[in-house]
Design a protein around this motif. Structure first.
Motif, PDB file in Angstrom:
ATOM      1  N   HIS A   7     -15.741 -17.091  23.311  1.00  0.00           N
ATOM      2  CA  HIS A   7     -15.741 -18.019  22.180  1.00  0.00           C
ATOM      3  C   HIS A   7     -17.115 -18.037  21.515  1.00  0.00           C
ATOM      4  O   HIS A   7     -17.223 -17.840  20.301  1.00  0.00           O
ATOM      5  CB  HIS A   7     -15.365 -19.411  22.695  1.00  0.00           C
ATOM      6  CG  HIS A   7     -15.068 -20.403  21.625  1.00  0.00           C
ATOM      7  ND1 HIS A   7     -14.068 -21.338  21.745  1.00  0.00           N
ATOM      8  CD2 HIS A   7     -15.631 -20.645  20.430  1.00  0.00           C
ATOM      9  CE1 HIS A   7     -14.020 -22.085  20.654  1.00  0.00           C
ATOM     10  NE2 HIS A   7     -14.971 -21.690  19.847  1.00  0.00           N
TER      11      HIS A   7
ATOM     12  N   ASP B 134     -11.932 -15.101  25.521  1.00  0.00           N
ATOM     13  CA  ASP B 134     -11.106 -16.117  24.853  1.00  0.00           C
ATOM     14  C   ASP B 134     -10.164 -15.356  23.931  1.00  0.00           C
ATOM     15  O   ASP B 134     -10.574 -14.836  22.895  1.00  0.00           O
ATOM     16  CB  ASP B 134     -11.993 -17.090  24.069  1.00  0.00           C
ATOM     17  CG  ASP B 134     -11.218 -18.218  23.403  1.00  0.00           C
ATOM     18  OD1 ASP B 134     -10.182 -17.937  22.762  1.00  0.00           O
ATOM     19  OD2 ASP B 134     -11.650 -19.378  23.491  1.00  0.00           O
TER      20      ASP B 134
ATOM     21  N   GLU C 287      -9.728 -16.883  20.174  1.00  0.00           N
ATOM     22  CA  GLU C 287     -10.867 -16.589  19.304  1.00  0.00           C
ATOM     23  C   GLU C 287     -10.949 -15.100  18.995  1.00  0.00           C
ATOM     24  O   GLU C 287     -11.295 -14.701  17.873  1.00  0.00           O
ATOM     25  CB  GLU C 287     -12.162 -17.070  19.964  1.00  0.00           C
ATOM     26  CG  GLU C 287     -12.273 -18.569  20.103  1.00  0.00           C
ATOM     27  CD  GLU C 287     -12.389 -19.285  18.773  1.00  0.00           C
ATOM     28  OE1 GLU C 287     -13.187 -18.842  17.922  1.00  0.00           O
ATOM     29  OE2 GLU C 287     -11.689 -20.292  18.576  1.00  0.00           O
TER      30      GLU C 287
ATOM     31  N   HIS D 101      -7.583 -17.810  28.491  1.00  0.00           N
ATOM     32  CA  HIS D 101      -8.927 -17.527  29.000  1.00  0.00           C
ATOM     33  C   HIS D 101      -8.906 -16.596  30.213  1.00  0.00           C
ATOM     34  O   HIS D 101      -8.003 -16.664  31.049  1.00  0.00           O
ATOM     35  CB  HIS D 101      -9.631 -18.820  29.437  1.00  0.00           C
ATOM     36  CG  HIS D 101      -9.604 -19.915  28.430  1.00  0.00           C
ATOM     37  ND1 HIS D 101      -8.619 -20.885  28.412  1.00  0.00           N
ATOM     38  CD2 HIS D 101     -10.444 -20.201  27.403  1.00  0.00           C
ATOM     39  CE1 HIS D 101      -8.861 -21.728  27.427  1.00  0.00           C
ATOM     40  NE2 HIS D 101      -9.951 -21.342  26.798  1.00  0.00           N
TER      41      HIS D 101
ATOM     42  N   THR E 298     -20.139 -17.366  16.726  1.00  0.00           N
ATOM     43  CA  THR E 298     -18.758 -17.621  17.118  1.00  0.00           C
ATOM     44  C   THR E 298     -17.879 -16.432  16.764  1.00  0.00           C
ATOM     45  O   THR E 298     -17.959 -15.909  15.645  1.00  0.00           O
ATOM     46  CB  THR E 298     -18.227 -18.891  16.441  1.00  0.00           C
ATOM     47  OG1 THR E 298     -16.816 -18.973  16.570  1.00  0.00           O
ATOM     48  CG2 THR E 298     -18.573 -18.944  14.960  1.00  0.00           C
TER      49      THR E 298
END
Length: 414
Positions: free
Chosen positions: A97, A117, A120, A168, A48
């Motif tokens: 992400h 993303d 993130e 996004h 992640t």
């Protein structure tokens, strides 16, 4: 019984193992979770981006506490940065992400969320910038690589024509998700870094005209005698007061909308008061057992809060609140460790969540929950990550541009 300081050491060191012992063996990045809970991806392969940013900060705290030798930290950071720069897919500079920890390919979060993303990415960049400030002259090449990653993020590419900053971007679907980063939530850090970028920065119009105009931004209502400046009804999940503020120091941080220390303390107090008064009569709630935020639960995963309370307590909620309510957080820590340690304490730290009324305990640990525990306990103890992130000149320039006051900046321009 361990003293308070000894217990904090134990919890930081034990939780940190999520980002060292359980790190992906190729990329060095943080795995998203410790168990296979969803059919869409395999936990062993999935790292992640945001959780890695949290883990980088956690490892810095671990080095400062003597849990990780400095050469080991540099080696781990070098592996992560090399992977991000040479293997991980980027989408106008932003990371996805979820990433395959071996190949660097994007692992779709959902059907159309298969690209960049920005939120993130901002969590990842915040961790990298803190690392850049922690590294010394002998690590100049690593600092330069971090700068290259930071400077490559095209925040301006994610800016919609009307001034909204979009969450996004997909190489196949473009901006089809069309989700503005607006309204009070975990994303203040995203707007700050978008303004702070020296290469692809955006002006203050998006912050003031979109972020601050979103739903659930201004609140001003009172709950249990506590006035909440910003956010949704009763504050929302506690990660709103954690994720952006792992590096961004809320002490003395103000703008035309709020005093962010007051905001985070009020949010935490409301969450704590809800668990103490326990209006839904959930078993086990009280002064020693509190904390509602996003985590695993018996149904899967949910963003728990006073308005979405199904009886699940998440340790990261109370433990990451140490800077805001230290006495209440220590009571919770004592309960989780001393009273429930046999159920909750594991090799990688506390289990992600538990339902004290039914006895259910999650089998999982999550990077985005384990990281803030280490980091916010350290900010409570020493202010380390706040001090590192806030001394970055780009961060200070972004704060000035957006009109913030902070002890870290000498002047503020609106």
């Amino acid at each position: 019984m361990l003293s308070d300081e000894e217990l904090l050491d134990k919890v930081q060191a034990g939780t940190l193992r999520y980002f060292t012992d359980f790190a992906h063996p190729v990329s060095g990045m943080a795995r998203e979770r410790s168990n296979d809970a969803f059919d869409s991806y395999k936990a062993a392969d999935t790292v992640t981006s945001g959780g890695t940013g949290f883990g980088i900060m956690a490892m810095i705290a671990g080095t400062e506490r003597g849990f990780i030798p400095r050469p080991e930290l540099v080696e781990r950071l070098t592996r992560i940065v090399d992977f991000l720069e040479t293997k991980a897919e980027r989408f106008h500079g932003a990371f996805s992400h979820f990433i395959d920890g071996e190949t660097g390919r994007v692992i779709p979060f959902s059907e159309k969320d298969d690209g960049g993303d920005l939120v993130e990415t901002s969590f990842l960049i915040a961790g990298l910038l803190a690392a850049r400030e922690y590294l010394g002259a002998d690590e100049a090449d690593l600092r330069a690589a971090i700068d290259r990653i930071w400077h490559a993020v095209e925040w301006d590419h994610y800016l919609r024509a009307d001034g909204a900053l979009l969450w996004h971007f997909s190489p196949r679907h473009g901006f089809a998700i069309n989700l503005p980063i607006a309204g009070w939530n975990e994303c203040l850090i995203t707007h700050l870094l978008a303004a702070a970028s020296p290469t692809h920065g955006i002006g203050p119009a998006s912050y003031h005209g979109s972020w601050a105009k979103g739903n659930d931004f201004v609140n001003g209502r009172t709950y249990n005698g506590i006035t909440l400046p910003l956010g949704p009804e009763k504050g929302g999940p506690l990660f709103f007061s954690h994720y952006s503020f792992l590096g961004l120091d809320p002490r003395g941080l103000k703008d035309v909308y709020a005093d962010y220390w007051e905001q985070n303390v009020a949010h935490t107090r409301i969450n704590h008061a809800h668990c103490v008064t326990n209006p839904l009569n959930h078993g086990g709630y009280g002064k020693d057992c509190w904390g509602l935020t996003a985590s695993d639960d018996p149904k899967g995963y949910d963003a728990h809060s006073p308005t979405n309370d199904d009886g699940v307590i998440t340790p990261t909620a109370a433990l990451s609140a140490f800077p805001y309510l230290p006495q209440a957080s220590m009571r919770a820590l004592r309960h989780f460790h001393d009273a429930r340690g046999n159920d909750l304490w594991r090799d990688l730290g506390f289990a992600d969540a538990f339902h004290p009324g039914t006895g259910w305990v999650a089998e999982s640990h999550l990077a985005i929950d384990q990281g803030p525990i280490v980091v916010m306990i350290e900010n409570h103890r020493s202010g380390l990550l706040w001090n590192l992130f806030m001394r970055n000149p780009d961060v200070q320039a972004g704060l000035r541009l957006l009109g913030f006051e902070s002890p870290w900046i000498e002047t503020v321009s609106v």
